[in-house]
Design a protein around this motif. Sequence first.
Motif, PDB file in Angstrom:
ATOM      1  N   GLU A   1      -5.184  -5.915   1.542  1.00 30.19           N
ATOM      2  CA  GLU A   1      -6.335  -5.207   0.974  1.00 30.19           C
ATOM      3  C   GLU A   1      -6.262  -5.078  -0.539  1.00 30.19           C
ATOM      4  O   GLU A   1      -7.263  -4.731  -1.195  1.00 30.19           O
ATOM      5  CB  GLU A   1      -6.468  -3.823   1.620  1.00 30.19           C
ATOM      6  CG  GLU A   1      -5.334  -2.839   1.314  1.00 30.19           C
ATOM      7  CD  GLU A   1      -4.165  -2.953   2.271  1.00 30.19           C
ATOM      8  OE1 GLU A   1      -3.428  -1.959   2.402  1.00 30.19           O
ATOM      9  OE2 GLU A   1      -3.999  -4.023   2.885  1.00 30.19           O
TER      10      GLU A   1
ATOM     11  N   SER B   1       0.882  -2.466   4.983  1.00 28.61           N
ATOM     12  CA  SER B   1      -0.539  -2.560   4.643  1.00 28.61           C
ATOM     13  C   SER B   1      -1.337  -1.488   5.362  1.00 28.61           C
ATOM     14  O   SER B   1      -1.008  -1.068   6.472  1.00 28.61           O
ATOM     15  CB  SER B   1      -1.054  -3.950   5.040  1.00 28.61           C
ATOM     16  OG  SER B   1      -2.455  -3.987   5.067  1.00 28.61           O
TER      17      SER B   1
ATOM     18  N   ILE C   1      -9.915 -11.346   6.230  1.00 26.17           N
ATOM     19  CA  ILE C   1     -10.186 -12.001   4.948  1.00 26.17           C
ATOM     20  C   ILE C   1      -8.879 -12.497   4.329  1.00 26.17           C
ATOM     21  O   ILE C   1      -8.795 -13.608   3.815  1.00 26.17           O
ATOM     22  CB  ILE C   1     -10.905 -11.031   3.989  1.00 26.17           C
ATOM     23  CG1 ILE C   1     -12.329 -10.779   4.497  1.00 26.17           C
ATOM     24  CG2 ILE C   1     -10.940 -11.594   2.573  1.00 26.17           C
ATOM     25  CD1 ILE C   1     -13.054  -9.673   3.750  1.00 26.17           C
ATOM     26  N   GLY C   2      -7.842 -11.653   4.383  1.00 26.76           N
ATOM     27  CA  GLY C   2      -6.557 -12.034   3.822  1.00 26.76           C
ATOM     28  C   GLY C   2      -5.987 -13.282   4.475  1.00 26.76           C
ATOM     29  O   GLY C   2      -5.488 -14.180   3.790  1.00 26.76           O
TER      30      GLY C   2
ATOM     31  N   ASP D   1      -7.515 -10.361  -3.725  1.00 28.82           N
ATOM     32  CA  ASP D   1      -8.678 -11.197  -3.460  1.00 28.82           C
ATOM     33  C   ASP D   1      -8.230 -12.651  -3.490  1.00 28.82           C
ATOM     34  O   ASP D   1      -7.058 -12.959  -3.706  1.00 28.82           O
ATOM     35  CB  ASP D   1      -9.812 -10.927  -4.453  1.00 28.82           C
ATOM     36  CG  ASP D   1      -9.404 -11.186  -5.902  1.00 28.82           C
ATOM     37  OD1 ASP D   1      -8.475 -11.997  -6.140  1.00 28.82           O
ATOM     38  OD2 ASP D   1     -10.013 -10.590  -6.812  1.00 28.82           O
TER      39      ASP D   1
ATOM     40  N   HIS E   1       0.839  -1.199   0.000  1.00 28.34           N
ATOM     41  CA  HIS E   1       0.000   0.000   0.000  1.00 28.34           C
ATOM     42  C   HIS E   1       0.879   1.256   0.000  1.00 28.34           C
ATOM     43  O   HIS E   1       1.772   1.380   0.847  1.00 28.34           O
ATOM     44  CB  HIS E   1      -0.922   0.010   1.212  1.00 28.34           C
ATOM     45  CG  HIS E   1      -2.052   0.987   1.088  1.00 28.34           C
ATOM     46  ND1 HIS E   1      -1.867   2.351   1.179  1.00 28.34           N
ATOM     47  CD2 HIS E   1      -3.377   0.792   0.844  1.00 28.34           C
ATOM     48  CE1 HIS E   1      -3.022   2.967   1.019  1.00 28.34           C
ATOM     49  NE2 HIS E   1      -3.955   2.046   0.812  1.00 28.34           N
TER      50      HIS E   1
ATOM     51  N   ALA F   1      -4.660  -2.154   5.675  1.00 26.91           N
ATOM     52  CA  ALA F   1      -5.891  -2.944   5.748  1.00 26.91           C
ATOM     53  C   ALA F   1      -6.641  -2.703   7.048  1.00 26.91           C
ATOM     54  O   ALA F   1      -6.050  -2.484   8.108  1.00 26.91           O
ATOM     55  CB  ALA F   1      -5.558  -4.426   5.621  1.00 26.91           C
ATOM     56  N   THR F   2      -7.939  -2.761   6.958  1.00 26.81           N
ATOM     57  CA  THR F   2      -8.775  -2.751   8.151  1.00 26.81           C
ATOM     58  C   THR F   2      -8.717  -4.136   8.802  1.00 26.81           C
ATOM     59  O   THR F   2      -8.176  -5.095   8.230  1.00 26.81           O
ATOM     60  CB  THR F   2     -10.229  -2.441   7.786  1.00 26.81           C
ATOM     61  OG1 THR F   2     -10.728  -3.490   6.935  1.00 26.81           O
ATOM     62  CG2 THR F   2     -10.338  -1.101   7.054  1.00 26.81           C
TER      63      THR F   2
ATOM     64  N   GLU G   1     -11.187  -6.133   9.170  1.00 26.61           N
ATOM     65  CA  GLU G   1     -11.963  -7.033   8.325  1.00 26.61           C
ATOM     66  C   GLU G   1     -11.169  -7.469   7.099  1.00 26.61           C
ATOM     67  O   GLU G   1     -11.171  -8.652   6.731  1.00 26.61           O
ATOM     68  CB  GLU G   1     -13.267  -6.356   7.892  1.00 26.61           C
ATOM     69  CG  GLU G   1     -14.300  -6.176   8.991  1.00 26.61           C
ATOM     70  CD  GLU G   1     -13.956  -5.040   9.954  1.00 26.61           C
ATOM     71  OE1 GLU G   1     -14.550  -4.998  11.048  1.00 26.61           O
ATOM     72  OE2 GLU G   1     -13.078  -4.201   9.610  1.00 26.61           O
ATOM     73  N   GLU G   2     -10.470  -6.532   6.470  1.00 21.91           N
ATOM     74  CA  GLU G   2      -9.666  -6.868   5.295  1.00 21.91           C
ATOM     75  C   GLU G   2      -8.520  -7.807   5.658  1.00 21.91           C
ATOM     76  O   GLU G   2      -8.196  -8.740   4.909  1.00 21.91           O
ATOM     77  CB  GLU G   2      -9.125  -5.582   4.653  1.00 21.91           C
ATOM     78  CG  GLU G   2     -10.196  -4.757   3.956  1.00 21.91           C
ATOM     79  CD  GLU G   2      -9.689  -3.384   3.541  1.00 21.91           C
ATOM     80  OE1 GLU G   2     -10.203  -2.837   2.543  1.00 21.91           O
ATOM     81  OE2 GLU G   2      -8.783  -2.843   4.218  1.00 21.91           O
ATOM     82  N   SER G   3      -7.925  -7.569   6.807  1.00 19.55           N
ATOM     83  CA  SER G   3      -6.834  -8.440   7.246  1.00 19.55           C
ATOM     84  C   SER G   3      -7.346  -9.851   7.525  1.00 19.55           C
ATOM     85  O   SER G   3      -6.710 -10.843   7.148  1.00 19.55           O
ATOM     86  CB  SER G   3      -6.180  -7.870   8.508  1.00 19.55           C
ATOM     87  OG  SER G   3      -5.620  -6.608   8.263  1.00 19.55           O
TER      88      SER G   3
END
Length: 216
Positions: free
Chosen positions: A174, A196, A205-206, A177, A135, A198-199, A201-203
């Motif tokens: 983030e 990163s 998911i990752g 996908d 990022h 990332a939030t 939630e994004e983390s």
Amino acid sequence: YLHMNQLAITNGILHTGYATVQGKALLIADAHIQGLAEMADIPEGYEVIDVEGCHVSPGFIDLQIYGGGGVLFAEKPEQASLQTMADALVKSGTTGFLLTLATNTLEIFRQSIAVAKECVHPAFMGLHFEGPYLHPDKRGAHPVSCLRHPDAAELRELMDQADGTVRMMTIAPELFDASLTGILTGAGVLLSAGHSNATFEESTIGFRQGIRAEIR
């Protein structure tokens, strides 16, 4: 001593990871540690090596190192640079390492892959690409001009060229996908989250999609 099948290392200060032991022999057979033995119980046929009071410990494994022996690999991505680096690292107890390249041009990444494919040094475990898929707001010292957004075709081409030499990659979760992380994990790459924005939630998911580590 690599040609010897059975070794008994004596007169050393042995660090097991749990205790420091003296007065015993460390037994190694066929490159595997068999355990500790009393000096009088060294099995017949073992080659005895007196280390004269030196410290003996498991080798260090470095997953993120950019150079050694006065060489920064990215400046000269050549076989001689990697050899110099590896020779210097083993002298300080590092028995395995991932050669790391911070964000750079794709050309430098490709050159490093070509060099890695030819390297036969026993301490060299493969490549760690820290970037370029990071990022921009969290890039730190990584040059913004070389940061890239992940592209499926580009990742496949890079992994095909790498043919298993890229063992680890640091990415910003983030930006990815499941289809993109799948290209990397399918090639046997250990993914770490880093640089990163990332939030939570994004983390999450990752990590569910294959990220197994993180760097700070």
